[in-house]
Design an enzyme around this catalytic site. Structure first.
Site, PDB file in Angstrom:
ATOM      1  NE  ARG A   1     -10.390  -2.132  -2.872  1.00  0.00           N
ATOM      2  CZ  ARG A   1      -9.799  -1.351  -1.973  1.00  0.00           C
ATOM      3  NH1 ARG A   1      -8.651  -1.724  -1.430  1.00  0.00           N
ATOM      4  NH2 ARG A   1     -10.308  -0.193  -1.635  1.00  0.00           N
TER       5      ARG A   1
ATOM      6  CE1 TYR B   1      -9.852   4.486   5.849  1.00  0.00           C
ATOM      7  CE2 TYR B   1      -8.828   5.689   7.652  1.00  0.00           C
ATOM      8  CZ  TYR B   1      -8.808   5.253   6.341  1.00  0.00           C
ATOM      9  OH  TYR B   1      -7.740   5.564   5.539  1.00  0.00           O
ATOM     10  CE  LYS B   2      -8.119   0.575   4.842  1.00  0.00           C
ATOM     11  NZ  LYS B   2      -8.644   1.235   3.652  1.00  0.00           N
TER      12      LYS B   2
ATOM     13  CG  ASP C   1      -0.620  -1.512   7.173  1.00  0.00           C
ATOM     14  OD1 ASP C   1      -1.734  -1.667   7.720  1.00  0.00           O
ATOM     15  OD2 ASP C   1      -0.350  -0.545   6.437  1.00  0.00           O
TER      16      ASP C   1
ATOM     17  CG  PHE D   1      -1.950   1.125   1.070  1.00  0.00           C
ATOM     18  CD1 PHE D   1      -2.971   1.045   0.149  1.00  0.00           C
ATOM     19  CD2 PHE D   1      -1.820   2.273   1.828  1.00  0.00           C
ATOM     20  CE1 PHE D   1      -3.862   2.097  -0.020  1.00  0.00           C
ATOM     21  CE2 PHE D   1      -2.703   3.329   1.664  1.00  0.00           C
ATOM     22  CZ  PHE D   1      -3.727   3.243   0.741  1.00  0.00           C
TER      23      PHE D   1
END
Lengths: 404, 404
Positions: free
Chosen positions: B363, B218-219, B193, B123
């Protein structure tokens, strides 16, 4: 000063209508708005909309419907409060993180200059972060000196002078233009911390020629507990300084998902990660109040409120440690007392909330937007009474934590 | 798989009751909870209380009534989701800032080791921040290699291996214990991560012996847009690692207001500035949902949802780039298509929200807490139809921004 005098001042106060824009608790005289500002009523519907409509209904689509630009949009709303251009300020992260980024960037700006100069007794996080910053740039050091020795400490090794505009304890205010000029005369950059001055006193970074500044938004700007802080960088330095905490939100193209970091143009490069949109929404509603406010009226009312408490403190025999000249101070008043902690507690027991600052300071914040002259006059009466009756000797002990 | 099959799975789903705890918008099939989780209903009253009572009425006193300990309290609520002890996790700052702090600390841990190793295509912010971290520790470097070359890249110069547990694009998952052991065998630390895995797959840092981890809330944790991230440090390293962004909230005695920085014991030293309490309140309400959740049920349902879309994608002739083995992936499914962006837009036009990841990936996130099997089955039907009818050729163009 009598109660009637105070009421007369309130009747003539051009800022009096703003009081209704805040949710002031019943029965409290809140003299701690310099630590945590009061809730603006407009925050309630703004947050409800952000949570229920923007997050709840629009979900990920909200990033393209206003969220992604919030750091710049809020920066533009803070800019007039410090005399900056709209594109010279950005919001996000904490004051401490902004200080870290700005200090490391300043230390890298001119490799021939290796020192941060700052003031002993500055707000602790400024010095703590400066310690951390010099550890990130090889061969640099932090020089912390007393205020009286600051001018002499500036030399051709000074990379950046870090000053807090208004002192958190005493309310002493540095002359912005004067100290900016001194730093520049030594060939150094200047980084101002406006945490205790923004929204409290008029500031003009452009007129002063200041290089960088940070500031807190949960004090006089009423953005909410832990609201995101701001960073100002003068436009002439936008390309010359780089953010050491090189996160994706500061990338030129965050959604291109490339491995290598390439800083964005302008203030966007100072962003790091994804900011809290709820925190941003609260702050934005609080900032919108300032559109209609004349900072010279803020300063004038602050001086009048100060005078009321200065008179009460003098009558109580309390030494005032804040400057008598309004141009040389912020918007709080501090008194010294051997039992300042207990005096603070005794006032709180009477519904007058100020705070204690170690080791011996009682600090009372004066926030012209929502305090009336009568409020402050009543606080002064309580202060005189607590001292005269030694009511502080019975003050219940409470924890000393309070986020300034 | 028929609609009736999907409904039968829903009837037998032990997680089905959780759907009602979320404010799902009418008419939307939301397959982007891996980017921004849906609003938990409990957030609404929690935030109202935080704003109106805690901030509005209690004001500064709330710091002593729960705010000051929020970073530790929320950390303790995240700990069971990653197999950590309650005092090994802290919440605050962004994922990027936590990465920066942890990487600089890791680079300083053993001066004989000078390299961060990470994966090409990780990422972006992980690699961007790693660039920034090596610039803060003289003589260190970042080595970014393809996944196939990671094992060979570990050597006696490796200070820390930085891996993202579940890949944001493909959903490929690293074996936590295996790669932790490889880093340790080389004498290096490992920093994980968990942004795309926490709340999506079972994690056990203690069993794996992992050193450090960061993660997004927040996911899959549904903390709200830009909710504060978490940092995990194994207890054996608590005294050995120091926070380079040495702000006052990480000081041993923040309210003693001393000039010199002295790190707090335990995870508190990783704090920097004052965190947003509004952001914390939203996240805390979201985290409280997880008390009653069995992560093995999450994993089992995720696998079932994946199978539905995998079947639909295969029927549409779309190459799936996510692993077929559930143990080797996270909780999203990605397909490759030359016009993936347009396909994503065409699905959005039908109320099926997934996202596009450059250059050619569609996705779709699978969040077992609030998606039904029937939702996902319907999304699969839309996908088949969009491909079969080439509806994507007419997809309206919209901005590509979306915060992952």
């Amino acid at each position: 000063m009598t109660r009637e005098d105070a009421r007369a001042l309130d009747r003539a106060d051009p800022l009096a209508p703003f009081r209704d824009r805040f949710a002031l608790p019943e029965g409290l005289i809140y003299l701690d708005g310099n630590s945590l500002g009061v809730l603006p009523r407009a925050v309630i519907p703004a947050l409800a909309d952000t949570v229920q409509r923007q997050w709840g209904e629009r979900l990920i689509r909200s990033w393209n419907e206003g969220w992604i630009d919030a750091p710049q949009r809020l920066g533009a709303k803070i800019a007039p409060l410090i005399g900056a251009a709209a594109d010279e300020v950005i919001v996000g992260d904490t004051t401490s993180t902004h200080l870290f980024k700005a200090l490391v960037a300043a230390l890298r700006h001119d490799p021939a200059r290796r020192t941060i100069v700052s003031e002993a007794g500055n707000f602790p996080t400024d010095l703590h972060i400066a310690e951390g910053a010099v550890a990130c740039v090889a061969g640099t050091a932090l020089k912390v000196v007393d205020r009286a020795d600051l001018a002499a400490a500036l030399d051709d090794d000074t990379a950046v002078l870090l000053l807090t505009h208004v002192h958190y304890k005493t309310a002493e205010r540095f002359d912005l233009a004067d100290w900016t000029a001194r730093a520049h005369a030594a060939g150094a950059l200047i980084l101002w911390d406006f945490s205790h001055s923004v929204g409290a006193v008029p500031i003009d970074v452009t007129a002063a020629g200041a290089d960088m500044a940070v500031g807190c938004t949960y004090k006089y700007l009423n953005g909410g507990p832990g609201a995101p802080a701001f960073l100002y960088v003068a436009r002439r330095l936008h390309d010359a300084l780089a953010n050491p905490v090189s996160g994706w939100m500061g990338h030129a193209e965050p959604f291109a998902f490339t491995d290598a970091y390439r800083p964005a143009a302008g203030m966007k490069r100072w962003l790091v990660g994804t900011p809290s949109i709820l925190a941003m929404a609260s702050l934005e509603a609080a900032l919108d109040l300032w559109r209609d406010i004349d900072l010279t009226q803020i300063a004038a009312k602050s001086a009048a409120l100060f005078a009321i408490l200065a008179e009460a403190g003098a009558a109580a025999g309390l030494p005032c440690v804040s400057p008598t000249d309004p141009a040389r101070r912020g918007s709080h008043i501090s008194f010294r007392h051997d039992h300042a902690y207990e005096v603070t507690q005794a006032l709180i027991a009477r519904g007058v909330i100020g705070d204690f600052r170690a080791p011996d300071v009682l600090r009372l914040g004066l926030t012209p937007l929502y305090l009336s002259h009568e409020d402050v006059w009543r606080a002064g009466e309580h202060l005189r009474d607590v001292i005269a009756t030694e009511a502080w000797r019975n003050a219940a002990y409470a924890e000393r934590n309070a986020v300034t």
